[in-house]
Design a protein around this motif. Structure first.
Motif, short mmCIF file in Angstrom:
data_model
loop_
_atom_site.label_atom_id
_atom_site.label_comp_id
_atom_site.label_asym_id
_atom_site.label_seq_id
_atom_site.Cartn_x
_atom_site.Cartn_y
_atom_site.Cartn_z
N UNK A 193 0.77 -1.31 -0.01
CA UNK A 193 -0.08 -0.09 0.01
C UNK A 193 0.83 1.15 -0.17
N UNK A 194 2.04 1.39 0.75
CA UNK A 194 2.96 2.32 0.83
C UNK A 194 3.58 2.44 -0.50
N UNK A 195 3.95 1.52 -1.32
CA UNK A 195 4.59 1.80 -2.71
C UNK A 195 3.45 2.04 -3.53
N UNK A 196 2.24 1.58 -3.45
CA UNK A 196 1.27 2.26 -4.39
C UNK A 196 0.73 3.61 -4.20
N UNK A 197 0.94 3.98 -2.94
CA UNK A 197 0.54 5.67 -2.91
C UNK A 197 1.63 6.58 -2.78
N UNK A 198 2.83 5.97 -3.32
CA UNK A 198 3.93 6.78 -3.38
C UNK A 198 3.93 8.33 -4.09
N UNK A 199 2.83 8.04 -5.19
CA UNK A 199 2.90 9.27 -5.97
C UNK A 199 1.79 10.41 -5.30
N UNK A 200 1.02 9.91 -4.35
CA UNK A 200 0.47 10.86 -3.51
C UNK A 200 0.51 10.84 -2.23
N UNK A 201 1.84 10.51 -1.68
CA UNK A 201 2.09 10.48 -0.25
C UNK A 201 1.63 11.64 0.48
N UNK A 202 1.82 12.96 -0.09
CA UNK A 202 1.38 14.09 0.54
C UNK A 202 -0.12 14.18 1.10
N UNK A 203 -1.00 13.25 0.41
CA UNK A 203 -2.17 13.31 0.57
C UNK A 203 -2.81 12.12 1.36
N UNK A 204 -1.76 11.11 1.63
CA UNK A 204 -1.96 10.07 2.24
C UNK A 204 -1.29 9.70 3.54
N UNK A 205 -2.15 9.29 4.62
CA UNK A 205 -1.60 9.05 5.68
C UNK A 205 -2.00 7.34 6.34
N UNK A 206 -0.75 6.97 6.71
CA UNK A 206 -0.70 5.50 7.04
C UNK A 206 -0.30 5.50 8.50
N UNK A 207 -1.68 5.16 9.21
CA UNK A 207 -1.59 5.35 10.65
C UNK A 207 -1.21 4.10 11.61
N UNK A 208 -1.41 2.88 10.76
CA UNK A 208 -1.07 1.62 11.49
C UNK A 208 -2.43 1.37 12.59
N UNK A 209 -2.08 0.39 13.31
CA UNK A 209 -3.44 0.00 14.33
C UNK A 209 -3.43 1.33 15.46
N UNK A 210 -4.63 1.60 15.63
CA UNK A 210 -4.82 2.59 16.60
C UNK A 210 -6.00 2.02 17.71
N UNK A 211 -5.60 2.31 19.01
CA UNK A 211 -6.59 1.96 19.98
C UNK A 211 -7.80 3.05 19.63
N UNK A 212 -7.65 4.12 19.49
CA UNK A 212 -8.76 5.26 19.46
C UNK A 212 -9.15 5.14 18.20
N UNK A 213 -9.87 4.18 17.56
CA UNK A 213 -10.38 4.33 16.16
C UNK A 213 -11.63 5.22 15.99
N UNK A 214 -12.01 5.71 17.01
CA UNK A 214 -13.06 6.75 16.99
C UNK A 214 -12.37 8.05 16.51
N UNK A 215 -11.25 8.10 16.74
CA UNK A 215 -10.62 9.51 16.31
C UNK A 215 -10.73 9.47 15.02
N UNK A 216 -10.39 8.26 14.24
CA UNK A 216 -10.46 8.31 12.80
C UNK A 216 -11.48 8.59 12.27
#
Length: 393
Positions: free
Chosen positions: A252-275
């Protein structure tokens, strides 16, 4: 009910990785009436590339770790897990053996028969495993084994009506064995939009689309990236948030390389409600789903969704009322996403309707009540001797 008269439940799941099954098990383990039920959780270890629900949510309830019960199929580990479970059943003498996931369902039900404890057996199908998971040969083996295992089961539980119907069409079980129990969720507190975006490092005034879930093939994160490219062609300032992880995270990180400034990879988060709070739209791009908790949680947070029309998604999302459903075509998904981003009034109305619907239909209290009723009915159907077997051991 006296402690030694409680209904003893042995819940078995292969692994407590982040996802719908673990969320359901954890909610039940926490909320079942402890004066009536002695509910114990048996599980294996989570693979390194998956999020561990127990660690992520700091679950402190006691857990019984079963050697060899993790996801990989290995004859040596499987036999070890099987006979460990047989021994545990003879010691605990459960009234009900409640299994989830394919491997745990097979080993748990066979162990229940070998133990000769006389437990009632319940197995839960959380998703549409007949599609998107197996090759034709493996699908045939899976269907054949589930037909045999169904004959060892008192009840077969599905998270949606369509899952039940597909299993019956495949010849797995009999109609009277099935019970539909939709998932239940207890959402955490939802922060306000500004605070959520500040916490995630997302611009306050940008349109935001979120993906929440495992980064695995059946979820099609590559399709999410394709939709992101299409949406950016029409809404250049849009941002995309991915909350989750899995074996495809680097892809996914490679596929989004050309739009990385608009792409945020957060990993797993406990506070999914924040997302959910930070997002204008939650996008699900899967090839297959059961009754996805991501869409339930998004609805409870008041965030409208766009999703592929697969599995039992239509039992969660009321198309045109609480969200928009689509084919698996990235262009159609992008068009629906752009529609909601371009019409804040429509998105707001759908988000409000989604909150009302999901809060009513998918509450944790309802899940607990349905499950407690199932346990009581099984004990009554099998005879009152189940409630006295093993007391005073």
């Amino acid at each position: 009910m006296k402690p030694d008269g409680r209904i003893r439940v042995m819940e078995i799941i292969a692994r407590m990785n982040v996802g719908g099954p673990a969320t359901q098990v954890s909610g039940l383990h926490e909320r079942l009436d402890r004066e009536e039920f002695d509910h114990r959780l048996y599980t294996g270890h989570v693979d390194g590339h998956e999020g561990d629900h127990l660690l992520l949510h700091d679950v402190r309830e006691p857990v019984h770790r079963v050697p060899g019960l993790g996801r990989p199929v290995d004859p040596g580990d499987d036999y070890r897990a099987l006979f460990w479970l047989v021994s545990a059943m003879r010691a605990f003498r459960p009234h009900i053996v409640h299994t989830r996931t394919a491997k745990a369902g097979a080993l748990g039900r066979v162990a229940a028969r070998l133990s000769r404890v006389g437990s009632a057996r319940v197995h839960v199908f959380h998703g549409h495993l007949l599609h998107g998971y197996f090759s034709p040969v493996r699908r045939g083996l899976y269907v054949g084994s589930e037909r045999v295992l169904a004959s060892m089961s008192d009840r077969l539980v599905t998270v949606g009506s369509r899952v039940r119907d597909e299993l019956l069409q495949a010849g797995i079980g009999r109609p009277e064995q099935y019970v539909v129990i939709p998932p239940g969720v207890r959402p955490g507190p939802v922060p306000d939009r500004g605070a959520a975006r500040a916490a995630l490092g997302i611009p306050q005034d940008a349109p935001v689309v979120a993906y929440v879930g495992r980064l695995t093939q059946v979820k099609r994160p590559d399709r999410f990236v394709a939709v992101a490219h299409a949406v950016l062609g029409r809404i250049p300032g849009c941002h995309f948030v991915v909350c989750g992880g899995g074996e495809l995270d680097r892809q996914v990180e490679r596929d989004a390389e050309t739009i990385r400034d608009s792409f945020h990879l957060l990993g797993w988060r406990r506070d999914v409600e924040t997302v959910y709070a930070a997002a204008d739209v939650v996008l699900l791009t899967s090839d297959n789903e059961g009754t996805p908790l991501t869409l339930v949680e998004a609805g409870m947070a008041g965030t409208p969704v766009v999703s592929t029309r697969v599995g039992s998604v239509a039992e969660v999302v009321r198309d045109g009322h609480t969200g928009l459903l689509s084919s698996t075509d990235p262009d159609e998904l992008a068009a629906h996403t752009v529609r909601l981003l371009s019409d804040p009034g429509l998105a707001r109305r759908m988000g409000g309707a989604a909150r009302d619907w999901t809060t009513c239909a998918f509450s944790l209290d309802r899940l607990v009540a349905d499950t407690e009723h199932l346990y009581r009915s099984l004990c009554e159907a099998r005879g009152r001797h189940l409630l006295t077997q093993g007391n005073g051991r």
